[in-house]
Enzyme design. Structure first.
Site, short mmCIF file in Angstrom:
data_model
loop_
_atom_site.label_atom_id
_atom_site.label_comp_id
_atom_site.label_asym_id
_atom_site.label_seq_id
_atom_site.Cartn_x
_atom_site.Cartn_y
_atom_site.Cartn_z
CE LYS A 202 7.06 -58.02 45.40
NZ LYS A 202 5.74 -58.56 44.77
CE LYS A 256 9.55 -60.38 43.62
NZ LYS A 256 8.10 -60.53 43.40
C1 PBG Z 1 3.55 -58.75 41.89
C2 PBG Z 1 4.82 -59.47 41.79
C3 PBG Z 1 5.72 -58.78 41.31
C4 PBG Z 1 6.84 -59.72 40.87
C5 PBG Z 1 6.39 -61.04 41.31
N1 PBG Z 1 5.24 -60.69 41.83
C6 PBG Z 1 6.06 -57.29 40.77
C7 PBG Z 1 5.64 -56.29 41.80
O1 PBG Z 1 5.78 -56.37 43.19
O2 PBG Z 1 5.30 -55.09 41.33
C8 PBG Z 1 8.16 -59.39 40.41
C9 PBG Z 1 8.94 -60.52 39.89
C10 PBG Z 1 10.02 -60.00 39.00
O3 PBG Z 1 10.36 -58.88 38.79
O4 PBG Z 1 10.59 -60.71 38.23
N2 PBG Z 1 2.79 -59.26 43.33
#
Ligand code: PBG
Length: 332
Positions: A202, A256
């Site tokens: 991520k 991601k």
């Molecule tokens: C938070 C989380 C995020 C997303 C999924 N879980 C945002 C972040 O890490 O700030 C993002 C998903 C999206 O942008 O559609 N743990």
């Protein structure tokens, strides 16, 4: 594998593109409704069940609305929903205690969906940000995001979700050691069948902006997430993270965001051959929808082209806000 390619005119690659029938026969990758995971936003904050302004067509659902979404998913053949809570600022604390409260909105929605639409797999989000006064995924002390103390909280959060009936736990926090800790706790508590889809690779991405609006974290977040989420300049590191999470007991792994990181998906799938997913995140949805709203792009065509790209890159499935729209088109 080197294809045998006799010289022109024996080889005319256009022959196989001449008709829809021939193109269908030669198609290498397909998208099925069974490849989709539908992320939805849920809330019990009065009046907050409205469309997310930066994500046209995406709504925050009440508990009843979430059950209806699960019924719609079941009707369309979508196998899984993923829940993200929009929480009352008054529930957000430095200690994030609400994250593992059995009565928080996520856990109540999990129970309601598993009672009303049991065939839908419910995926959760494990990270402290919806319940954290400072918007981070982990506990913060003196400006530092704590790792080991956060993992203890994540374990409590994951156990509460498993207890509520979640099928897939989705640790999205990027702390070190959380998969092993979660797996051990699940085994110890009799939840041997609960799966973990690790957000293994991520990235610290600007494409999460609309999501943070949707869950009400934008205002709260102080600073950025670069000390725990990945540097967009890295690729080998993604393989180390995936190897580590698999070794600790993840059943599936995720990359991601999606579209700017499909090279990572391909490397992960080639290297490990495990169930591999990517998240077409909020910013990717927002930019396509913004162009669609302006009349600059064709909604159905860019949606399907973007989704087949995930399959071509090696994804077994995609988390996408387009899930219901794509499912309708696929079953038309
Ligand atoms: C938070 C989380 C995020 C997303 C999924 N879980 C945002 C972040 O890490 O700030 C993002 C998903 C999206 O942008 O559609 N743990």
């Amino acid at each position: 594998m080197q294809p045998i390619l006799p010289p022109f005119p024996a080889t005319r690659l256009r022959r196989m593109r001449r008709s829809p029938a021939l193109r269908d026969l030669a198609q290498e990758h397909r998208l099925s409704v069974k490849d989709l995971i539908w992320p939805i936003f849920i809330t019990d904050v009065a009046g907050a069940d409205v469309e997310v302004s930066s994500m046209p067509g995406v709504f925050r659902h009440t508990l009843e609305g979430a059950v209806k979404a699960a019924e719609e998913a079941a009707k369309l053949g979508i196998p899984a929903l993923c829940l993200f809570p929009f929480t009352d600022p008054a529930e957000k604390t430095e200690g994030c205690e609400m994250a593992w409260n059995p009565e928080n909105i996520s856990n109540r929605v999990i129970r309601a969906i598993k009672r009303e639409v049991p065939e839908i797999a419910v995926m959760t989000d494990i990270a402290l940000d919806p319940y954290n006064a400072n918007g981070h995924d982990g506990l913060v002390r003196d400006g530092e995001i704590l790792n080991d103390e956060t993992v203890e909280c994540l374990v409590k959060m994951g156990l509460a979700q498993a207890e509520a009936g979640a099928d897939i736990l989705g640790p999205s926090d990027m702390m070190d050691g959380r998969i092993a800790a979660l797996r051990e706790a699940l085994e110890g508590a009799g939840h041997q069948g609960v799966t973990i889809l690790s957000y293994a690779a991520k990235y610290a991405s600007a494409f999460y902006g609309p999501f943070r609006d949707a869950v009400g974290a934008s205002g709260a977040l102080k600073g950025d997430k670069k000390t725990y989420q990945m540097n967009p300049g890295n690729s080998d590191e993604a393989l180390r993270l995936v190897a580590r999470d698999l070794a600790e007991g993840a059943d599936m792994v995720m990359v991601k965001p999606g579209m700017p990181y499909l090279d990572i998906v391909r490397r992960v799938k080639d290297a490990f051959g495990v169930p591999t997913y990517a998240y077409q995140v909020s910013g990717e949805y927002a930019m396509l929808m913004a162009a669609v709203k302006n009349g600059w792009l064709d909604h159905d065509k860019v949606m399907m082209e973007s989704l087949i790209g995930f399959r071509r890159a090696g994804c077994d499935g995609v988390l996408t806000y387009f899930a219901p729209a794509a499912a309708k088109l696929l079953s038309a």
